[in-house]
Write an enzyme that holds these catalytic residues in place. Structure first.
Site, PDB file in Angstrom:
ATOM      1  CG  ASP A  35      -2.230   0.983   1.204  1.00  0.00           C
ATOM      2  OD1 ASP A  35      -2.426   1.249  -0.059  1.00  0.00           O
ATOM      3  OD2 ASP A  35      -2.389   1.307   2.117  1.00  0.00           O
ATOM      4  N   GLY A  38       0.064   5.512  -4.353  1.00  0.00           N
ATOM      5  CA  GLY A  38      -0.636   6.864  -4.691  1.00  0.00           C
ATOM      6  C   GLY A  38      -0.128   7.943  -3.994  1.00  0.00           C
ATOM      7  CG  ASN A  83      -8.062  -1.735  -5.038  1.00  0.00           C
ATOM      8  OD1 ASN A  83      -7.116  -2.615  -4.892  1.00  0.00           O
ATOM      9  ND2 ASN A  83      -8.386  -1.027  -4.257  1.00  0.00           N
ATOM     10  CD1 TRP A  84     -13.317  -4.681  -9.068  1.00  0.00           C
ATOM     11  CD2 TRP A  84     -12.810  -3.888 -11.322  1.00  0.00           C
ATOM     12  NE1 TRP A  84     -12.774  -5.842 -10.079  1.00  0.00           N
ATOM     13  CE2 TRP A  84     -12.377  -5.359 -11.231  1.00  0.00           C
ATOM     14  CE3 TRP A  84     -12.352  -3.379 -12.553  1.00  0.00           C
ATOM     15  CZ2 TRP A  84     -11.835  -6.033 -12.238  1.00  0.00           C
ATOM     16  CZ3 TRP A  84     -11.993  -4.026 -13.391  1.00  0.00           C
ATOM     17  CH2 TRP A  84     -11.636  -5.275 -13.412  1.00  0.00           C
ATOM     18  NE  ARG A 204      -2.833  -1.235   4.381  1.00  0.00           N
ATOM     19  CZ  ARG A 204      -4.137  -1.348   4.216  1.00  0.00           C
ATOM     20  NH1 ARG A 204      -4.890  -2.247   4.759  1.00  0.00           N
ATOM     21  NH2 ARG A 204      -4.554  -0.507   3.347  1.00  0.00           N
ATOM     22  NE  ARG A 210      -7.985   1.401   5.443  1.00  0.00           N
ATOM     23  CZ  ARG A 210      -7.555   2.589   5.419  1.00  0.00           C
ATOM     24  NH1 ARG A 210      -7.799   3.224   6.840  1.00  0.00           N
ATOM     25  NH2 ARG A 210      -7.041   3.104   4.686  1.00  0.00           N
TER      26      ARG A 210
HETATM   27  C1  IPE Z   1      -5.605  -2.622  -0.205  1.00  0.00           C
HETATM   28  O1  IPE Z   1      -5.279  -1.156  -0.435  1.00  0.00           O
HETATM   29  C2  IPE Z   1      -5.581  -3.239  -1.423  1.00  0.00           C
HETATM   30  C3  IPE Z   1      -4.197  -3.460  -2.096  1.00  0.00           C
HETATM   31  C4  IPE Z   1      -3.273  -3.237  -1.414  1.00  0.00           C
HETATM   32  C5  IPE Z   1      -4.129  -3.949  -3.373  1.00  0.00           C
HETATM   33  P1  IPE Z   1      -6.176  -0.114  -0.554  1.00  0.00           P
HETATM   34  O2  IPE Z   1      -5.646   1.070  -0.695  1.00  0.00           O
HETATM   35  O3  IPE Z   1      -7.142  -0.607  -1.585  1.00  0.00           O
HETATM   36  O4  IPE Z   1      -7.170   0.075   0.804  1.00  0.00           O
HETATM   37  P2  IPE Z   1      -7.913   0.947   1.798  1.00  0.00           P
HETATM   38  O5  IPE Z   1      -8.939   1.595   0.735  1.00  0.00           O
HETATM   39  O6  IPE Z   1      -6.627   1.874   2.319  1.00  0.00           O
HETATM   40  O7  IPE Z   1      -8.531   0.186   2.799  1.00  0.00           O
HETATM   41  C1  IPE Z   2      -1.546   0.326  -3.362  1.00  0.00           C
HETATM   42  O1  IPE Z   2      -1.404   1.607  -3.345  1.00  0.00           O
HETATM   43  C2  IPE Z   2      -1.797  -0.354  -4.611  1.00  0.00           C
HETATM   44  C3  IPE Z   2      -3.020  -0.667  -5.149  1.00  0.00           C
HETATM   45  C4  IPE Z   2      -4.197  -0.757  -4.268  1.00  0.00           C
HETATM   46  C5  IPE Z   2      -3.364  -1.052  -6.290  1.00  0.00           C
HETATM   47  P1  IPE Z   2      -2.491   2.528  -3.350  1.00  0.00           P
HETATM   48  O2  IPE Z   2      -2.912   2.861  -4.830  1.00  0.00           O
HETATM   49  O3  IPE Z   2      -3.487   2.074  -2.612  1.00  0.00           O
HETATM   50  O4  IPE Z   2      -1.750   3.914  -2.675  1.00  0.00           O
HETATM   51  P2  IPE Z   2      -2.482   4.939  -1.818  1.00  0.00           P
HETATM   52  O5  IPE Z   2      -2.937   4.008  -0.670  1.00  0.00           O
HETATM   53  O6  IPE Z   2      -3.520   5.482  -2.287  1.00  0.00           O
HETATM   54  O7  IPE Z   2      -1.337   5.769  -1.300  1.00  0.00           O
HETATM   55 MG    MG Z   3      -3.992   2.275  -0.578  1.00  0.00          MG
END
Ligand code: IPE
Ligand code: IPE
Ligand code: MG
Length: 276
Positions: A35, A38, A83-84, A204, A210
Protein backbone atom coordinates in the site's frame (compact mmCIF):
# COMPACT_ATOMS: atom_id res chain seq x y z
CA UNK A 1 19.53 -18.36 3.06
CA UNK A 2 23.28 -18.91 2.77
CA UNK A 3 23.06 -17.94 -0.88
CA UNK A 4 21.41 -14.65 0.11
CA UNK A 5 24.10 -13.88 2.70
CA UNK A 6 26.83 -14.46 0.13
CA UNK A 7 25.37 -11.67 -1.96
CA UNK A 8 25.28 -9.10 0.83
CA UNK A 9 28.15 -6.86 1.87
CA UNK A 10 29.75 -8.50 4.94
CA UNK A 11 29.24 -6.31 7.98
CA UNK A 12 26.69 -4.11 6.20
CA UNK A 13 23.25 -3.48 7.64
CA UNK A 14 21.45 -5.94 5.34
CA UNK A 15 24.04 -8.60 6.06
CA UNK A 16 23.79 -8.07 9.84
CA UNK A 17 20.00 -8.26 9.71
CA UNK A 18 20.03 -11.37 7.51
CA UNK A 19 22.61 -12.98 9.78
CA UNK A 20 20.42 -12.38 12.83
CA UNK A 21 17.52 -14.28 11.22
CA UNK A 22 17.19 -17.87 12.43
CA UNK A 23 16.76 -20.03 9.30
CA UNK A 24 15.02 -22.71 11.38
CA UNK A 25 12.16 -20.41 12.40
CA UNK A 26 11.23 -18.67 9.18
CA UNK A 27 7.58 -17.84 8.54
CA UNK A 28 6.25 -20.52 6.17
CA UNK A 29 3.96 -18.01 4.52
CA UNK A 30 4.34 -14.23 4.25
CA UNK A 31 1.48 -12.05 3.00
CA UNK A 32 1.95 -8.40 2.03
CA UNK A 33 -0.56 -5.58 1.60
CA UNK A 34 1.44 -3.42 -0.79
CA UNK A 35 0.00 0.00 0.00
CA UNK A 36 0.98 3.64 -0.48
CA UNK A 37 1.75 3.86 -4.20
CA UNK A 38 -0.62 6.79 -4.74
CA UNK A 39 0.73 8.77 -1.78
CA UNK A 40 4.31 8.12 -2.88
CA UNK A 41 3.53 9.66 -6.27
CA UNK A 42 1.48 12.59 -4.94
CA UNK A 43 4.32 13.52 -2.55
CA UNK A 44 6.46 13.98 -5.65
CA UNK A 45 3.83 15.91 -7.57
CA UNK A 46 3.34 12.93 -9.91
CA UNK A 47 0.12 11.20 -10.98
CA UNK A 48 -0.90 8.22 -8.84
CA UNK A 49 -0.06 5.76 -11.62
CA UNK A 50 3.60 6.80 -11.38
CA UNK A 51 3.47 5.27 -7.90
CA UNK A 52 2.12 2.00 -9.29
CA UNK A 53 4.93 1.93 -11.85
CA UNK A 54 7.49 2.57 -9.11
CA UNK A 55 5.90 -0.27 -7.14
CA UNK A 56 7.08 -2.91 -9.61
CA UNK A 57 10.73 -2.98 -8.51
CA UNK A 58 9.87 -3.60 -4.82
CA UNK A 59 7.68 -6.53 -5.93
CA UNK A 60 10.65 -8.03 -7.72
CA UNK A 61 12.91 -7.48 -4.70
CA UNK A 62 10.40 -8.93 -2.23
CA UNK A 63 9.77 -11.99 -4.40
CA UNK A 64 13.46 -12.65 -4.92
CA UNK A 65 14.36 -12.09 -1.26
CA UNK A 66 11.60 -14.40 0.00
CA UNK A 67 12.57 -17.10 -2.49
CA UNK A 68 16.22 -16.90 -1.44
CA UNK A 69 15.35 -16.91 2.25
CA UNK A 70 13.49 -20.17 1.70
CA UNK A 71 9.94 -18.95 2.32
CA UNK A 72 7.34 -21.53 1.25
CA UNK A 73 4.53 -19.16 0.16
CA UNK A 74 4.38 -15.44 -0.54
CA UNK A 75 1.03 -13.75 -1.18
CA UNK A 76 0.96 -10.22 -2.58
CA UNK A 77 -2.20 -8.09 -2.53
CA UNK A 78 -2.17 -6.44 -5.94
CA UNK A 79 -5.82 -5.53 -6.58
CA UNK A 80 -8.87 -5.84 -4.35
CA UNK A 81 -12.49 -6.38 -5.40
CA UNK A 82 -13.06 -2.87 -4.01
CA UNK A 83 -10.34 -1.29 -6.18
CA UNK A 84 -12.74 -1.16 -9.16
CA UNK A 85 -14.12 1.97 -7.48
CA UNK A 86 -11.02 3.84 -8.68
CA UNK A 87 -10.93 5.93 -11.88
CA UNK A 88 -11.04 3.78 -15.00
CA UNK A 89 -7.70 5.12 -16.26
CA UNK A 90 -5.95 4.09 -13.03
CA UNK A 91 -7.46 0.60 -13.16
CA UNK A 92 -6.47 0.17 -16.81
CA UNK A 93 -2.91 1.24 -16.05
CA UNK A 94 -2.78 -1.36 -13.30
CA UNK A 95 -3.70 -4.10 -15.80
CA UNK A 96 -1.07 -2.82 -18.20
CA UNK A 97 1.55 -2.85 -15.45
CA UNK A 98 0.55 -6.36 -14.45
CA UNK A 99 1.22 -7.56 -17.98
CA UNK A 100 4.57 -5.77 -18.08
CA UNK A 101 5.54 -7.27 -14.73
CA UNK A 102 4.60 -10.79 -15.79
CA UNK A 103 6.52 -10.53 -19.06
CA UNK A 104 9.62 -9.13 -17.39
CA UNK A 105 9.50 -11.47 -14.44
CA UNK A 106 8.96 -14.76 -16.23
CA UNK A 107 12.70 -15.68 -16.64
CA UNK A 108 13.43 -14.71 -13.05
CA UNK A 109 10.56 -16.83 -11.73
CA UNK A 110 12.02 -19.76 -13.65
CA UNK A 111 15.53 -19.05 -12.38
CA UNK A 112 14.35 -19.08 -8.77
CA UNK A 113 12.09 -22.10 -9.32
CA UNK A 114 9.02 -20.09 -8.28
CA UNK A 115 5.52 -21.32 -9.04
CA UNK A 116 3.05 -18.54 -9.78
CA UNK A 117 -0.60 -18.69 -8.83
CA UNK A 118 -3.43 -16.19 -8.78
CA UNK A 119 -6.01 -15.86 -6.04
CA UNK A 120 -9.20 -13.88 -6.59
CA UNK A 121 -11.92 -13.62 -9.19
CA UNK A 122 -9.46 -13.46 -12.08
CA UNK A 123 -12.16 -14.38 -14.59
CA UNK A 124 -13.24 -10.70 -14.45
CA UNK A 125 -9.86 -9.34 -15.58
CA UNK A 126 -9.47 -7.91 -19.09
CA UNK A 127 -8.71 -10.75 -21.55
CA UNK A 128 -5.09 -9.70 -22.31
CA UNK A 129 -4.17 -9.59 -18.62
CA UNK A 130 -5.92 -12.90 -18.04
CA UNK A 131 -4.04 -14.49 -20.93
CA UNK A 132 -0.64 -13.29 -19.76
CA UNK A 133 -1.39 -14.49 -16.24
CA UNK A 134 -2.55 -17.90 -17.45
CA UNK A 135 0.58 -18.20 -19.57
CA UNK A 136 2.99 -17.59 -16.68
CA UNK A 137 0.96 -19.78 -14.32
CA UNK A 138 1.17 -22.56 -16.89
CA UNK A 139 4.88 -22.11 -17.60
CA UNK A 140 5.83 -22.09 -13.92
CA UNK A 141 3.45 -24.91 -12.92
CA UNK A 142 6.25 -27.47 -12.66
CA UNK A 143 8.46 -25.32 -10.42
CA UNK A 144 8.99 -26.79 -6.98
CA UNK A 145 10.30 -23.77 -5.06
CA UNK A 146 8.35 -20.92 -3.49
CA UNK A 147 4.65 -20.46 -4.24
CA UNK A 148 3.93 -16.89 -5.30
CA UNK A 149 0.25 -16.03 -5.02
CA UNK A 150 -0.85 -12.80 -6.67
CA UNK A 151 -4.09 -11.61 -5.09
CA UNK A 152 -5.89 -9.97 -8.00
CA UNK A 153 -9.52 -8.91 -7.93
CA UNK A 154 -9.33 -10.49 -4.50
CA UNK A 155 -11.67 -10.06 -1.54
CA UNK A 156 -11.53 -12.05 1.69
CA UNK A 157 -15.31 -12.23 1.98
CA UNK A 158 -15.68 -13.05 -1.72
CA UNK A 159 -13.20 -15.90 -1.21
CA UNK A 160 -15.25 -17.39 1.64
CA UNK A 161 -18.47 -17.03 -0.40
CA UNK A 162 -16.79 -18.73 -3.38
CA UNK A 163 -15.49 -21.53 -1.12
CA UNK A 164 -18.93 -22.24 0.31
CA UNK A 165 -20.54 -22.18 -3.13
CA UNK A 166 -17.88 -24.50 -4.52
CA UNK A 167 -18.42 -26.95 -1.68
CA UNK A 168 -22.18 -26.89 -2.28
CA UNK A 169 -21.74 -27.42 -6.03
CA UNK A 170 -19.36 -30.36 -5.44
CA UNK A 171 -21.76 -31.97 -2.93
CA UNK A 172 -24.67 -31.49 -5.32
CA UNK A 173 -22.87 -33.22 -8.17
CA UNK A 174 -21.85 -36.08 -5.81
CA UNK A 175 -25.43 -36.40 -4.59
CA UNK A 176 -24.29 -35.69 -0.99
CA UNK A 177 -25.87 -32.25 -0.52
CA UNK A 178 -28.18 -33.55 2.25
CA UNK A 179 -25.22 -34.53 4.42
CA UNK A 180 -23.12 -31.42 3.70
CA UNK A 181 -21.51 -30.09 6.87
CA UNK A 182 -18.53 -27.81 7.21
CA UNK A 183 -15.47 -28.11 9.39
CA UNK A 184 -12.61 -25.63 9.58
CA UNK A 185 -10.55 -28.05 7.50
CA UNK A 186 -13.19 -28.40 4.79
CA UNK A 187 -13.67 -24.62 4.52
CA UNK A 188 -9.87 -24.17 4.24
CA UNK A 189 -9.75 -26.88 1.58
CA UNK A 190 -12.11 -24.87 -0.64
CA UNK A 191 -10.30 -21.54 -0.33
CA UNK A 192 -8.10 -20.21 -3.14
CA UNK A 193 -5.09 -20.98 -0.91
CA UNK A 194 -6.04 -24.65 -0.33
CA UNK A 195 -3.04 -26.77 0.51
CA UNK A 196 -0.83 -23.85 1.53
CA UNK A 197 0.01 -22.94 5.12
CA UNK A 198 -1.79 -19.95 6.63
CA UNK A 199 0.28 -16.77 6.66
CA UNK A 200 2.50 -16.50 9.74
CA UNK A 201 3.43 -12.92 8.99
CA UNK A 202 1.27 -10.19 7.45
CA UNK A 203 3.09 -7.04 6.38
CA UNK A 204 1.31 -3.81 5.49
CA UNK A 205 3.15 -0.79 4.15
CA UNK A 206 2.15 2.89 4.41
CA UNK A 207 1.09 2.76 8.05
CA UNK A 208 -2.60 1.91 7.61
CA UNK A 209 -3.85 -0.13 10.57
CA UNK A 210 -6.42 -2.21 8.75
CA UNK A 211 -6.85 -5.49 6.88
CA UNK A 212 -8.83 -4.15 3.88
CA UNK A 213 -10.57 -7.47 3.20
CA UNK A 214 -7.34 -9.46 2.80
CA UNK A 215 -7.14 -13.20 3.64
CA UNK A 216 -9.74 -12.85 6.40
CA UNK A 217 -9.92 -16.56 7.15
CA UNK A 218 -6.21 -17.35 6.82
CA UNK A 219 -4.78 -14.57 9.02
CA UNK A 220 -6.58 -15.75 12.19
CA UNK A 221 -3.22 -16.03 13.99
CA UNK A 222 -0.82 -14.17 11.69
CA UNK A 223 1.64 -11.76 13.27
CA UNK A 224 0.99 -8.25 12.00
CA UNK A 225 3.81 -5.96 10.94
CA UNK A 226 2.88 -2.45 9.83
CA UNK A 227 5.57 -0.13 8.52
CA UNK A 228 5.23 3.56 7.64
CA UNK A 229 7.36 2.93 4.54
CA UNK A 230 5.36 3.44 1.34
CA UNK A 231 5.38 0.44 -1.00
CA UNK A 232 7.58 2.02 -3.73
CA UNK A 233 10.24 2.64 -1.04
CA UNK A 234 10.09 -0.91 0.37
CA UNK A 235 13.57 -2.45 0.19
CA UNK A 236 15.19 -5.80 0.88
CA UNK A 237 16.21 -4.48 4.31
CA UNK A 238 12.55 -3.72 5.15
CA UNK A 239 11.62 -7.31 4.41
CA UNK A 240 14.54 -8.67 6.45
CA UNK A 241 13.55 -6.38 9.34
CA UNK A 242 9.97 -7.67 9.21
CA UNK A 243 11.16 -11.29 9.37
CA UNK A 244 13.52 -10.52 12.24
CA UNK A 245 10.76 -8.72 14.16
CA UNK A 246 8.46 -11.71 13.51
CA UNK A 247 11.04 -13.99 15.15
CA UNK A 248 10.95 -11.87 18.30
CA UNK A 249 7.20 -12.32 18.73
CA UNK A 250 5.80 -14.69 21.31
CA UNK A 251 3.17 -16.69 19.42
CA UNK A 252 0.81 -18.24 21.92
CA UNK A 253 -2.22 -19.17 19.81
CA UNK A 254 -4.43 -18.58 22.82
CA UNK A 255 -2.27 -20.71 25.14
CA UNK A 256 0.65 -19.74 27.33
CA UNK A 257 4.37 -20.06 26.88
CA UNK A 258 5.75 -23.31 28.36
CA UNK A 259 7.36 -21.55 31.35
CA UNK A 260 4.22 -19.60 32.20
CA UNK A 261 2.17 -22.77 31.87
CA UNK A 262 4.35 -24.66 34.36
CA UNK A 263 4.25 -21.78 36.82
CA UNK A 264 0.45 -21.84 36.77
CA UNK A 265 0.21 -25.59 37.53
CA UNK A 266 -1.66 -26.27 40.77
CA UNK A 267 -1.81 -22.66 41.96
CA UNK A 268 -5.61 -22.43 41.99
CA UNK A 269 -5.85 -23.74 45.56
CA UNK A 270 -3.13 -21.41 46.86
CA UNK A 271 -5.28 -18.39 45.95
CA UNK A 272 -8.36 -19.96 47.50
CA UNK A 273 -10.09 -21.39 44.45
CA UNK A 274 -11.25 -24.81 45.73
CA UNK A 275 -10.93 -27.84 43.48
CA UNK A 276 -14.26 -28.97 42.07
C1 IPE B 1 -5.54 -2.62 -0.17
O1 IPE B 1 -5.18 -1.30 -0.31
C2 IPE B 1 -5.52 -3.31 -1.51
C3 IPE B 1 -4.20 -3.48 -2.11
C4 IPE B 1 -3.06 -3.17 -1.59
C5 IPE B 1 -4.21 -4.07 -3.42
P1 IPE B 1 -6.27 -0.15 -0.50
O2 IPE B 1 -5.53 1.12 -0.64
O3 IPE B 1 -7.22 -0.49 -1.58
O4 IPE B 1 -7.06 -0.22 0.89
P2 IPE B 1 -7.83 0.92 1.69
O5 IPE B 1 -8.81 1.54 0.75
O6 IPE B 1 -6.79 1.89 2.17
O7 IPE B 1 -8.46 0.18 2.84
C1 IPE C 1 -1.59 0.24 -3.33
O1 IPE C 1 -1.35 1.61 -3.37
C2 IPE C 1 -1.77 -0.35 -4.70
C3 IPE C 1 -3.17 -0.72 -5.02
C4 IPE C 1 -4.19 -0.68 -4.19
C5 IPE C 1 -3.41 -1.17 -6.37
P1 IPE C 1 -2.53 2.65 -3.40
O2 IPE C 1 -2.91 2.92 -4.80
O3 IPE C 1 -3.66 2.19 -2.52
O4 IPE C 1 -1.85 3.93 -2.76
P2 IPE C 1 -2.44 4.90 -1.66
O5 IPE C 1 -2.87 4.05 -0.52
O6 IPE C 1 -3.60 5.61 -2.30
O7 IPE C 1 -1.31 5.80 -1.32
MG1 MG D 1 -4.07 2.41 -0.57
Amino acid sequence: MRDLLEDLKPGGQEWRTAEAIDPARLPAHIAIIMDGNGRWARMRGLPRVAGHKAGIEPVRVAVETCARLGIESLTLYAFSVENWKRPRAEVETLWRLLRIYLKLEMPRLMRHNIRLGAIGRVESLPPEARRELALVIDQTAGNKGMRLNLAINYGGRAEIVDAVNRAIAAARSDGTLDQLQFTEQSVSAHLYTAGQPDPDLLIRTSGEMRISNFLLWQIAYAELYVTETLWPDFKRLDLLNAVLEYQKRDRRFGGLTKAASEEEENVAETIGVPSA
